[in-house]
Design an enzyme around this catalytic site. Structure first.
Site, PDB file in Angstrom:
ATOM      1  N   GLY A   1     -62.019  34.797   3.363  1.00 47.40           N
ATOM      2  CA  GLY A   1     -61.954  35.671   2.068  1.00 47.40           C
ATOM      3  C   GLY A   1     -60.834  35.765   1.442  1.00 47.40           C
ATOM      4  O   GLY A   1     -60.532  36.714   0.611  1.00 47.40           O
TER       5      GLY A   1
ATOM      6  N   GLU B   1     -63.386  29.278  12.297  1.00 53.95           N
ATOM      7  CA  GLU B   1     -62.994  30.006  11.298  1.00 53.95           C
ATOM      8  C   GLU B   1     -61.990  30.928  11.399  1.00 53.95           C
ATOM      9  O   GLU B   1     -61.778  31.861  11.922  1.00 53.95           O
ATOM     10  CB  GLU B   1     -64.162  31.092  10.827  1.00 53.95           C
TER      11      GLU B   1
ATOM     12  N   HIS C   1     -68.627  36.523  14.727  1.00 53.10           N
ATOM     13  CA  HIS C   1     -67.954  36.309  13.607  1.00 53.10           C
ATOM     14  C   HIS C   1     -66.778  37.069  13.639  1.00 53.10           C
ATOM     15  O   HIS C   1     -66.609  38.115  14.158  1.00 53.10           O
ATOM     16  CB  HIS C   1     -68.604  36.624  12.531  1.00 53.10           C
TER      17      HIS C   1
ATOM     18  N   GLU D   1     -65.347  39.112  11.580  1.00 51.57           N
ATOM     19  CA  GLU D   1     -65.603  40.567  11.267  1.00 51.57           C
ATOM     20  C   GLU D   1     -66.184  41.240  12.405  1.00 51.57           C
ATOM     21  O   GLU D   1     -65.923  42.550  12.307  1.00 51.57           O
ATOM     22  CB  GLU D   1     -66.541  40.633   9.792  1.00 51.57           C
TER      23      GLU D   1
ATOM     24  N   SER E   1     -62.847  30.310   3.163  1.00 55.10           N
ATOM     25  CA  SER E   1     -62.558  30.201   1.667  1.00 55.10           C
ATOM     26  C   SER E   1     -62.852  28.594   1.191  1.00 55.10           C
ATOM     27  O   SER E   1     -62.220  27.907   0.516  1.00 55.10           O
ATOM     28  CB  SER E   1     -60.851  30.230   1.421  1.00 55.10           C
TER      29      SER E   1
ATOM     30  N   GLY F   1     -68.847  31.938   3.060  1.00 55.49           N
ATOM     31  CA  GLY F   1     -69.219  33.113   2.842  1.00 55.49           C
ATOM     32  C   GLY F   1     -69.319  33.178   1.109  1.00 55.49           C
ATOM     33  O   GLY F   1     -70.251  32.763   0.605  1.00 55.49           O
ATOM     34  N   GLY F   2     -68.177  33.678   0.424  1.00 57.38           N
ATOM     35  CA  GLY F   2     -68.449  34.270  -1.021  1.00 57.38           C
ATOM     36  C   GLY F   2     -68.877  33.215  -1.871  1.00 57.38           C
ATOM     37  O   GLY F   2     -69.680  33.321  -2.676  1.00 57.38           O
TER      38      GLY F   2
ATOM     39  N   ASN G   1     -73.070  32.344   4.753  1.00 56.47           N
ATOM     40  CA  ASN G   1     -73.057  33.768   5.540  1.00 56.47           C
ATOM     41  C   ASN G   1     -72.836  34.752   4.481  1.00 56.47           C
ATOM     42  O   ASN G   1     -71.819  34.783   3.699  1.00 56.47           O
ATOM     43  CB  ASN G   1     -72.031  33.877   6.419  1.00 56.47           C
ATOM     44  N   TRP G   2     -73.998  35.424   4.148  1.00 57.82           N
ATOM     45  CA  TRP G   2     -74.037  36.277   2.901  1.00 57.82           C
ATOM     46  C   TRP G   2     -73.354  37.547   3.413  1.00 57.82           C
ATOM     47  O   TRP G   2     -73.039  38.395   2.331  1.00 57.82           O
ATOM     48  CB  TRP G   2     -75.378  36.657   2.397  1.00 57.82           C
ATOM     49  N   LYS G   3     -73.071  37.994   4.374  1.00 61.73           N
ATOM     50  CA  LYS G   3     -72.593  39.194   4.817  1.00 61.73           C
ATOM     51  C   LYS G   3     -73.219  40.296   4.359  1.00 61.73           C
ATOM     52  O   LYS G   3     -74.484  40.185   4.308  1.00 61.73           O
ATOM     53  CB  LYS G   3     -70.867  39.113   4.646  1.00 61.73           C
TER      54      LYS G   3
HETATM   55  P1  13P Z   1     -65.539  32.823   2.977  1.00 54.32           P
HETATM   56  O1  13P Z   1     -66.079  31.612   2.626  1.00 54.32           O
HETATM   57  O2  13P Z   1     -65.733  34.045   1.935  1.00 54.32           O
HETATM   58  O3  13P Z   1     -63.812  32.959   3.136  1.00 54.32           O
HETATM   59  O4  13P Z   1     -65.903  33.458   4.274  1.00 54.32           O
HETATM   60  C1  13P Z   1     -66.066  32.612   5.315  1.00 54.32           C
HETATM   61  C2  13P Z   1     -66.850  33.275   6.359  1.00 54.32           C
HETATM   62  O5  13P Z   1     -66.345  34.276   7.027  1.00 54.32           O
HETATM   63  C3  13P Z   1     -68.068  32.726   6.515  1.00 54.32           C
HETATM   64  O6  13P Z   1     -68.656  33.346   7.743  1.00 54.32           O
END
Ligand code: 13P
Length: 255
Positions: free
Chosen positions: A180, A174, A99, A101, A219, A240-241, A12-14
């Site tokens: 994050g 999640e 998600h 967010e 994470s 994500g990251g 997930n590149w957000k």
């Molecule tokens: P991180 O891997 O950056 O913690 O993000 C997780 C996430 O929200 C994937 O959808």
């Protein structure tokens, strides 16, 4: 015992990597990660980078794509939104729904999440439904209750029509406190939550509930990916990251 389902590695590149950066990413990533029959890789770039990303990966049909959000309406005066048909037309097979967010930054409700799941399923794309508790809910011992509520709210409508209609569907657990933050759930935490989710899925859709993959996200890094993937009940990872860097994403996909 680790899961027998083919592990799913989802990125997930957000709101990162536009079309140019996405193309550069694939040039590097594809040279580091050869197709594997025992892995499913799904990329969620931003909607505006989806076409460029798909183009950059056109020689690799093993890489699948999705979008990070959709609107529930088919079309119309919804400035800034993307419909399911548009996502499909651009090559998305999956849609991230609910998600944390979306829920906690943009105020998306359980009801909206349910509507999106129904719409996406009805149009033949696969929802990847995200669930997870906040830190205060975990500390109050409410993890399973919160996640069960989110699952029921999102899936009950679908299941009422036809239990077999639940699919294709992917769940991503999640925990909000792990996203994050660098604070990862332990493999034991993930297994415990996934067992609760599996139980709820069976309750909702019977035997069909056994076939729905449950991913862990929060994470995940190249360092902890193998241990999380080996945890009982963990069918894959949503990252994500650490998915933004081709080298670290290739390492996670090979974990
Ligand atoms: P991180 O891997 O950056 O913690 O993000 C997780 C996430 O929200 C994937 O959808």
């Amino acid at each position: 015992m680790a899961s027998l389902r083919t592990p799913i590695l989802a990125a997930n590149w957000k709101m990162n990597l536009g079309p140019t950066a996405a193309s550069g990413f694939f040039e590097s990533f594809l040279s580091r990660y050869a197709a594997r029959a025992d892995r499913t890789v799904i990329m969620f770039p931003s909607a505006i980078a989806l076409s460029a990303a798909r183009h950059a990966a056109q020689a690799r049909p093993d890489i699948q794509f999705g979008v990070q959000n959709v609107h529930t309406a088919e079309k119309g005066a919804f400035t800034g939104e993307t419909s399911v048909s548009m996502a499909h037309d651009a090559g998305a097979q999956f849609v991230l729904i609910g998600h944390s967010e979306r829920r906690h930054v943009f105020g998306e409700t359980d009801a909206q999440t349910a509507e999106k799941v129904s719409r996406v399923s009805a149009q033949g794309l696969a929802p990847m439904l995200c669930v997870g508790e906040k830190i205060e809910e975990r500390e109050a011992g409410q993890t399973n209750a919160v996640v069960a509520r989110q699952l029921r709210a999102a899936l009950e409508g679908l299941v009422k029509q036809d239990a077999r209609a639940v699919g294709p569907l992917v769940i991503a657990y999640e925990p909000v406190w792990a996203i994050g933050t660098g604070r990862t759930a332990t493999p034991q935490d993930a297994s415990a939550a996934h067992a609760g989710i599996r139980e709820e899925l069976r309750g909702l859709s019977g035997a069909a509930g056994d076939t729905i993959p449950i991913l862990y996200g929060g994470s995940v890094t190249a360092t902890n990916a193998s241990a999380l993937l080996a945890a009982p009940g963990v069918d894959g990872l949503l990252v994500g990251g650490a998915s933004l860097d081709p080298e670290s994403w290739a390492a996670i996909c090979s974990a």
